[in-house]
Motif scaffolding. Sequence first.
Motif, PDB file in Angstrom:
ATOM      1  N   TYR A 235     -15.255  14.146 -10.139  1.00 50.00           N
ATOM      2  CA  TYR A 235     -15.292  15.198  -9.111  1.00 50.00           C
ATOM      3  C   TYR A 235     -15.252  16.573  -9.764  1.00 50.00           C
ATOM      4  N   HIS A 236     -15.732  17.550  -8.978  1.00 46.01           N
ATOM      5  CA  HIS A 236     -15.594  18.961  -9.319  1.00 46.01           C
ATOM      6  C   HIS A 236     -15.059  19.701  -8.098  1.00 46.01           C
ATOM      7  N   PHE A 237     -14.199  20.677  -8.333  1.00 46.28           N
ATOM      8  CA  PHE A 237     -13.876  21.622  -7.270  1.00 46.28           C
ATOM      9  C   PHE A 237     -15.063  22.567  -7.107  1.00 46.28           C
ATOM     10  N   PRO A 238     -15.535  22.816  -5.871  1.00 44.63           N
ATOM     11  CA  PRO A 238     -16.656  23.741  -5.687  1.00 44.63           C
ATOM     12  C   PRO A 238     -16.350  25.108  -6.295  1.00 44.63           C
ATOM     13  N   ALA A 239     -17.284  25.600  -7.111  1.00 48.80           N
ATOM     14  CA  ALA A 239     -17.039  26.820  -7.872  1.00 48.80           C
ATOM     15  C   ALA A 239     -16.821  28.040  -6.984  1.00 48.80           C
ATOM     16  N   SER A 240     -17.517  28.080  -5.843  1.00 48.81           N
ATOM     17  CA  SER A 240     -17.415  29.244  -4.973  1.00 48.81           C
ATOM     18  C   SER A 240     -16.197  29.191  -4.057  1.00 48.81           C
ATOM     19  N   GLY A 241     -15.499  28.080  -4.059  1.00 48.85           N
ATOM     20  CA  GLY A 241     -14.302  27.946  -3.235  1.00 48.85           C
ATOM     21  C   GLY A 241     -14.400  26.787  -2.265  1.00 48.85           C
ATOM     22  N   THR A 242     -13.256  26.231  -1.908  1.00 48.23           N
ATOM     23  CA  THR A 242     -13.201  25.101  -0.992  1.00 48.23           C
ATOM     24  C   THR A 242     -12.257  25.415   0.161  1.00 48.23           C
ATOM     25  N   PRO A 243     -12.555  24.935   1.365  1.00 51.68           N
ATOM     26  CA  PRO A 243     -11.675  25.185   2.514  1.00 51.68           C
ATOM     27  C   PRO A 243     -10.479  24.248   2.471  1.00 51.68           C
ATOM     28  N   VAL A 244      -9.389  24.699   1.895  1.00 53.98           N
ATOM     29  CA  VAL A 244      -8.221  23.836   1.706  1.00 53.98           C
ATOM     30  C   VAL A 244      -7.595  23.523   3.065  1.00 53.98           C
ATOM     31  N   ILE A 245      -7.550  22.249   3.375  1.00 52.08           N
ATOM     32  CA  ILE A 245      -7.074  21.789   4.677  1.00 52.08           C
ATOM     33  C   ILE A 245      -5.549  21.828   4.718  1.00 52.08           C
ATOM     34  N   SER A 246      -5.024  22.400   5.777  1.00 50.71           N
ATOM     35  CA  SER A 246      -3.585  22.334   6.028  1.00 50.71           C
ATOM     36  C   SER A 246      -3.323  21.028   6.763  1.00 50.71           C
ATOM     37  N   ASP A 247      -2.954  20.003   6.013  1.00 51.53           N
ATOM     38  CA  ASP A 247      -2.761  18.656   6.543  1.00 51.53           C
ATOM     39  C   ASP A 247      -1.403  18.602   7.226  1.00 51.53           C
ATOM     40  N   SER A 248      -1.394  18.462   8.539  1.00 46.37           N
ATOM     41  CA  SER A 248      -0.213  18.804   9.333  1.00 46.37           C
ATOM     42  C   SER A 248       0.461  17.591   9.969  1.00 46.37           C
ATOM     43  N   VAL A 249       1.635  17.846  10.521  1.00 48.84           N
ATOM     44  CA  VAL A 249       2.402  16.820  11.227  1.00 48.84           C
ATOM     45  C   VAL A 249       2.917  17.419  12.519  1.00 48.84           C
ATOM     46  N   ALA A 250       3.081  16.563  13.549  1.00 48.48           N
ATOM     47  CA  ALA A 250       3.529  17.066  14.846  1.00 48.48           C
ATOM     48  C   ALA A 250       4.265  15.976  15.619  1.00 48.48           C
ATOM     49  N   LEU A 251       5.137  16.433  16.499  1.00 47.76           N
ATOM     50  CA  LEU A 251       5.810  15.579  17.462  1.00 47.76           C
ATOM     51  C   LEU A 251       4.930  15.467  18.699  1.00 47.76           C
ATOM     52  N   VAL A 252       4.626  14.252  19.133  1.00 49.85           N
ATOM     53  CA  VAL A 252       3.780  14.054  20.300  1.00 49.85           C
ATOM     54  C   VAL A 252       4.576  14.368  21.566  1.00 49.85           C
ATOM     55  N   GLU A 253       3.964  15.126  22.456  1.00 43.01           N
ATOM     56  CA  GLU A 253       4.600  15.451  23.734  1.00 43.01           C
ATOM     57  C   GLU A 253       4.883  14.150  24.498  1.00 43.01           C
ATOM     58  N   GLY A 254       6.122  14.020  24.992  1.00 46.89           N
ATOM     59  CA  GLY A 254       6.495  12.822  25.735  1.00 46.89           C
ATOM     60  C   GLY A 254       6.799  11.620  24.870  1.00 46.89           C
ATOM     61  N   ALA A 255       7.020  11.836  23.561  1.00 48.61           N
ATOM     62  CA  ALA A 255       7.314  10.730  22.652  1.00 48.61           C
ATOM     63  C   ALA A 255       8.493   9.902  23.176  1.00 48.61           C
ATOM     64  N   ARG A 256       8.352   8.591  23.106  1.00 47.33           N
ATOM     65  CA  ARG A 256       9.390   7.693  23.630  1.00 47.33           C
ATOM     66  C   ARG A 256      10.638   7.694  22.743  1.00 47.33           C
ATOM     67  N   HIS A 257      10.458   8.004  21.481  1.00 47.26           N
ATOM     68  CA  HIS A 257      11.574   7.943  20.535  1.00 47.26           C
ATOM     69  C   HIS A 257      11.695   9.306  19.841  1.00 47.26           C
ATOM     70  N   GLY A 258      11.933  10.325  20.661  1.00 45.73           N
ATOM     71  CA  GLY A 258      11.890  11.702  20.197  1.00 45.73           C
ATOM     72  C   GLY A 258      12.900  12.016  19.110  1.00 45.73           C
TER      73      GLY A 258
END
Length: 337
Positions: A235-258
Amino acid sequence: MRRAFAIVLLLTACGDGRTPLVVYSPHGRDLLRLVEESYETLRPGVDVRWLDMGSQEVYDRVRSERANPQADVWFGGPATILARAAREGLLAPYRPAWGDAVPPSHRDPEGRYFGLYRTPPILVFNQAAVTPEEAPRDWDDLLLPRWRGRVLIRDPLASGTMRTIFGFILARSVAETGSTEQGFEWLRRLDAQTKEYVHNPALLHQKMVRQEGLVTMWELTDILFQRQRGNPLGYHFPASGTPVISDSVALVEGARHGAEARAFIDWLGSRETQILTAERAFRLPARQDLPPEELPEWARQALAEMVEAEVDWQLMEEKGAEWMNLWDRTIRGRGGR
């Protein structure tokens, strides 16, 4: 049918008295098993039950289940997709203990999702057939005549990673020219190069290893896992830049085991777990308070080589679904016509 059966098992299996914690995630079996085993060792009264699917599929499922939520935690996916879910009331606000260690650009101002990992898209090649010198080093290199019919692409409609890359191309076009026309032309030319849009990451890796295609775009973590298993993917990192993803986490609304879901989110972003997943699952932490010397060598190398592109994430969030629908209707599989 198989997916529906898996969900039934996910929600009904285990009658041993443990508290079930249902996790929807695109992160793949390697990380999910590590997380499951580590958390259950720490909290033996919890049964972590995960369902592995693409980021877009997680969004679609959480949305379809909003009247009767089945998931407790949405673990992983680009912030652009989670932002859409947040706007639709699918995510509950929860500020984890480590929230302040994540920069504002990697978290929701209303506390409905937080970045856990930084995930950079990269250019990938089969190094048994292509030398590093020959391989694409920037996005436009994929359009060179030599790669016609040799490009494999993960199906963008189901993939948060590919939606991010395509959205980045279109947002870049808007920034440079004021319209998406140039970006869609780029995607049209890429379609002419593409041999196949592959259904899932496992198939993408298999086809790349078998040289059914020689180059692709994907994300760093998966490729490092493939290399660890001895597969000849460079692999190579794109030389002009890459869109670094903010890989996220969340609590689901109405979660049964909040309560358990909130404890799980606290644990995922803790210093110890971030270092664990960096060392054993090739995850680049999003929190900014971890000294580089505490990170493994691959992470230090990635931070040194990676050029992070400037991206209009708000525009991608607002227009992403519309852009992908237009691409699907007018470009996909038309061979550049």
